[in-house]
Design an enzyme around this catalytic site. Structure first.
Site, PDB file in Angstrom:
ATOM      1  CB  ALA A  79      -0.208 -24.288 -31.043  1.00  0.00           C
ATOM      2  CG  ASP A  80       6.207 -24.743 -29.452  1.00  0.00           C
ATOM      3  OD1 ASP A  80       6.725 -23.653 -29.141  1.00  0.00           O
ATOM      4  OD2 ASP A  80       6.379 -25.784 -28.806  1.00  0.00           O
ATOM      5  CD  GLN A  81       4.833 -16.969 -29.822  1.00  0.00           C
ATOM      6  OE1 GLN A  81       5.074 -16.865 -28.625  1.00  0.00           O
ATOM      7  NE2 GLN A  81       3.896 -16.252 -30.429  1.00  0.00           N
TER       8      GLN A  81
END
Length: 203
Positions: A79-81
């Site tokens: 996951a990343d943002q």
């Protein structure tokens, strides 16, 4: 690892984010954590022409694959943002002073958060997705920013927007348009749906 529903497939979270770990744990998902050592800056350079949404997904895929290559038997969640503001991307602040200046620049204005996620197995991505939240910051005073940054301290540097919505950072905003979990860094509902589809969670 044996999950509470009796199944035995292992889920690995390829992220060191405490917020993401808390979201999964609070949702009743059993998992282990293995931080993926990917060169995020190199990926950002290579994808300079990509949209913020595409970049968030690519970073999530890179993390999932980095762990999946040596944990082929496990389901690996990356996951990343990304944060898009004023026509560009914002990265984590390098100092508390930089975080204060960034918050001052963003106050009274709107930015978007894009949270990407990817699930890998046997060294290949089997699913990926992204969700977006629109963040409308209020016109805070310098005194409030001083108090907020002092409260957060060095921890503020670990957040891409230099704020944590689950704490005092909630007072930075006038309104938020989008899912709360997406703001925290994980499109939780789509992830849970995919984990059920893959048999990691019971239906």
């Amino acid at each position: 690892m044996v999950r509470r529903d009796g199944a035995s497939d292992t889920l690995v979270l390829a992220s060191g984010s405490s917020a993401r770990a808390s979201m999964l744990a609070n949702a009743g998902v059993s998992f282990t954590v293995e931080v993926a050592g990917v060169d995020e800056d190199a990926i950002k350079v290579a994808m300079a022409d990509a949209s913020p949404e595409e970049l968030a997904v690519e970073l999530a895929c890179a993390k999932a694959l980095a762990v999946s290559r040596h944990r082929p038997e496990a389901w690996v969640l990356g996951a990343d943002q990304t944060l898009a503001f004023d026509g560009g991307l914002i990265s984590k602040a390098g100092s508390v002073e930089e975080a204060w200046a960034r918050l001052a620049t963003m106050r009274g204005r709107t930015h978007t958060l894009h949270s990407g996620a990817a699930l890998a197995r046997d060294g290949a991505v089997v699913w990926s997705g992204v969700d977006t939240a629109r963040m409308v910051m209020r016109q805070t005073s310098d005194a409030f920013l001083d108090a907020y940054v002092a409260e957060e301290g060095e921890a503020i540097r670990s957040c891409v927007g230099s704020y944590r919505l689950e704490g005092l950072g909630a007072q930075l905003f006038e309104r938020v348009e989008g899912d709360y979990f997406t703001v925290l860094g994980l499109p939780l509902w789509p992830v849970l749906t995919e984990l059920r589809r893959c048999g990691v969670l019971s239906t």
